[in-house]
Design a protein around this motif. Structure first.
Motif, PDB file in Angstrom:
ATOM      1  N   ASN A 288       0.807  -1.214   0.000  1.00 18.85           N
ATOM      2  CA  ASN A 288       0.000   0.000   0.000  1.00 18.85           C
ATOM      3  C   ASN A 288       0.844   1.269   0.000  1.00 18.85           C
ATOM      4  O   ASN A 288       0.368   2.330   0.398  1.00 18.85           O
ATOM      5  CB  ASN A 288      -0.960   0.015   1.200  1.00 18.85           C
TER       6      ASN A 288
ATOM      7  N   PHE B 207      -6.858   7.997  -7.997  1.00 18.87           N
ATOM      8  CA  PHE B 207      -5.946   7.056  -7.364  1.00 18.87           C
ATOM      9  C   PHE B 207      -6.655   6.379  -6.204  1.00 18.87           C
ATOM     10  O   PHE B 207      -7.661   6.875  -5.689  1.00 18.87           O
ATOM     11  CB  PHE B 207      -4.665   7.754  -6.885  1.00 18.87           C
ATOM     12  N   GLN B 208      -6.151   5.259  -5.804  1.00 15.52           N
ATOM     13  CA  GLN B 208      -6.647   4.566  -4.632  1.00 15.52           C
ATOM     14  C   GLN B 208      -5.888   5.071  -3.403  1.00 15.52           C
ATOM     15  O   GLN B 208      -4.728   5.488  -3.507  1.00 15.52           O
ATOM     16  CB  GLN B 208      -6.448   3.053  -4.780  1.00 15.52           C
ATOM     17  N   PRO B 209      -6.510   5.057  -2.229  1.00 18.00           N
ATOM     18  CA  PRO B 209      -5.784   5.488  -1.027  1.00 18.00           C
ATOM     19  C   PRO B 209      -4.482   4.715  -0.852  1.00 18.00           C
ATOM     20  O   PRO B 209      -4.458   3.489  -1.014  1.00 18.00           O
ATOM     21  CB  PRO B 209      -6.773   5.179   0.100  1.00 18.00           C
ATOM     22  N   HIS B 210      -3.417   5.427  -0.538  1.00 22.48           N
ATOM     23  CA  HIS B 210      -2.122   4.778  -0.342  1.00 22.48           C
ATOM     24  C   HIS B 210      -1.178   5.743   0.364  1.00 22.48           C
ATOM     25  O   HIS B 210      -1.517   6.897   0.621  1.00 22.48           O
ATOM     26  CB  HIS B 210      -1.517   4.324  -1.683  1.00 22.48           C
TER      27      HIS B 210
ATOM     28  N   VAL C 142      -5.500  10.274  -0.007  1.00 25.75           N
ATOM     29  CA  VAL C 142      -6.901   9.888  -0.161  1.00 25.75           C
ATOM     30  C   VAL C 142      -7.541  10.796  -1.195  1.00 25.75           C
ATOM     31  O   VAL C 142      -7.336  12.021  -1.163  1.00 25.75           O
ATOM     32  CB  VAL C 142      -7.687   9.935   1.168  1.00 25.75           C
ATOM     33  N   PRO C 143      -8.306  10.248  -2.142  1.00 23.86           N
ATOM     34  CA  PRO C 143      -8.940  11.071  -3.169  1.00 23.86           C
ATOM     35  C   PRO C 143      -9.845  12.132  -2.556  1.00 23.86           C
ATOM     36  O   PRO C 143     -10.584  11.862  -1.614  1.00 23.86           O
ATOM     37  CB  PRO C 143      -9.763  10.053  -3.972  1.00 23.86           C
TER      38      PRO C 143
ATOM     39  N   LYS D 282     -16.608  11.051   3.594  1.00 19.01           N
ATOM     40  CA  LYS D 282     -15.929   9.846   4.077  1.00 19.01           C
ATOM     41  C   LYS D 282     -15.107  10.155   5.326  1.00 19.01           C
ATOM     42  O   LYS D 282     -14.552  11.249   5.468  1.00 19.01           O
ATOM     43  CB  LYS D 282     -15.026   9.253   2.989  1.00 19.01           C
TER      44      LYS D 282
ATOM     45  N   TRP E  53     -12.035   8.287   7.284  1.00 17.57           N
ATOM     46  CA  TRP E  53     -11.042   7.223   7.136  1.00 17.57           C
ATOM     47  C   TRP E  53     -10.308   6.987   8.452  1.00 17.57           C
ATOM     48  O   TRP E  53      -9.971   7.942   9.164  1.00 17.57           O
ATOM     49  CB  TRP E  53     -10.014   7.594   6.078  1.00 17.57           C
TER      50      TRP E  53
END
Length: 357
Positions: free
Chosen positions: A6, A27-30, A313-314, A335, A337
């Motif tokens: 990740n 992008f995906q969270p990373h 995070v987007p 959201k 997180w």
């Protein structure tokens, strides 16, 4: 050095050559690693987990962790109509039996709440006010019926603009920012004061301006030893959401000095500038690393101002908070997180206030 899952290492070219940049909202969270020091912060098994999602922007500002309830208090973005705006306060509690977060809206008298901080046995909110109600610092009890009390709503009779964020010093003084976003967003009248940072002694009522010259002073925090104050200037984004990239998206650092028995801010300097969006909420860990919510997530700098990495995070992050050791929550509008980082990593805010987690 091998990266944990990740994570993505950001190369020299991606950092310095425009044609190599990977800047994108898709992008995906990373975790983005700009320097290997960031690996010490996030630990061997970092995680980003979507804990709560709703169909309105409930998760915007404050982000105040109450360890006695294992709860986070947060304020929404502006809701309602132009004629009748409102901001909701949500309380999210992490359940002991399953580790999941569950949330409820709180009915309280905080008017257009924004930033907040642990205070006494409750929460101290920045109330932005409305056209007919002044804003100020409002204390809210942390248990039903969530009774409130206004500590201050003016600078010697001149109404504040729209208080944004607040932090406490260990001597008990309260420091806060007051930009003009309420006026720019149409729910406050013509400003009566410049955009400034204030120091307030709730016991004596002494209120002083400690810093000015900002476009829009926003988040603020002390270093772990309280010798430095960090203040974010979010002037790049106007109140209507449009941007002027010639304006600051900058974190300034000040020395906290003592003269004549009280504190002053001195030696203003640029600490860092966000490369994506604006640096909004800001916190430090016990090692002095500086974290701020920006346009693509939470950016993390060393005490020397070197960008170490990002929690991506987007949609970015307005505010966030450390919770238990090795854990954070990020406020991402619709959201909420939960982030797991290095197991002993801890925010300095609660530790300096003597609040055990």
């Amino acid at each position: 050095m091998e990266l944990p899952p990740n994570c993505k290492r950001i190369s020299r070219e991606e950092r310095t050559i425009a044609s190599s940049s990977t800047r994108s909202n898709a992008f995906q969270p990373h975790f983005a690693v700009y320097d290997d020091e960031f690996l010490d912060i996030i630990g061997p098994e970092p995680q980003i987990v979507l804990a709560i999602e709703k169909d309105f922007p409930f998760s915007h500002e404050a982000g105040v962790f109450d360890p006695t309830q294992n709860a986070v208090y947060m304020t929404s973005s502006q809701l309602g109509s132009k004629e009748s705006p409102n901001i909701k306060i949500t309380k999210a509690v992490k359940q002991e039996h399953d580790g999941l977060w569950r949330s409820e809206e709180i009915a309280t008298d905080v008017v257009m709440g924004n930033g907040g901080i642990n205070y006494r046995s409750g929460i101290l909110f920045c109330s932005q006010g409305t056209m007919t109600e002044p804003g100020g610092l409002v204390y809210m009890e942390s248990k039903p019926p969530y009774a409130t009390k206004t500590l201050i709503d003016s600078y010697y009779g001149r109404l504040f603009n729209s208080l944004n964020d607040v932090v406490l010093h260990t001597d008990g003084s309260i420091w806060f920012t007051d930009p003009i976003y309420g006026h720019m967003q149409g729910f406050r009248g013509k400003p009566q004061l410049p955009c400034q940072v204030y120091r307030f002694d709730a016991e004596t009522g002494d209120i002083r301006v400690v810093a000015d010259g900002f476009g829009r002073p926003n988040g603020l925090c002390f270093s772990p030893d309280e010798t430095t104050m960090y203040v974010t200037d979010t002037h790049m984004v106007r109140g209507d959401g449009t941007c002027d990239e010639m304006n600051p998206a900058t974190i300034y650092a000040f020395d906290v000095t003592e003269r004549h028995g009280t504190q002053f801010l001195a030696n203003r300097r640029v600490f860092a500038m966000a490369d994506n969006g604006i640096p909004d909420g800001i916190k430090v860990d016990l090692q002095g690393n500086v974290y701020s919510g920006c346009g693509d997530g939470v950016h993390v700098w060393s005490p020397a101002g070197k960008l170490l990495g990002k929690i991506m995070v987007p949609g970015g992050v307005a505010n966030f908070c450390f919770t238990t050791k090795g854990a954070m929550v990020l406020l991402n509008e619709t959201k909420f997180w939960e982030v797991k980082i290095g197991g002993e990593r801890e925010g300095a805010l609660l530790a300096n206030m003597g609040i055990k987690i």
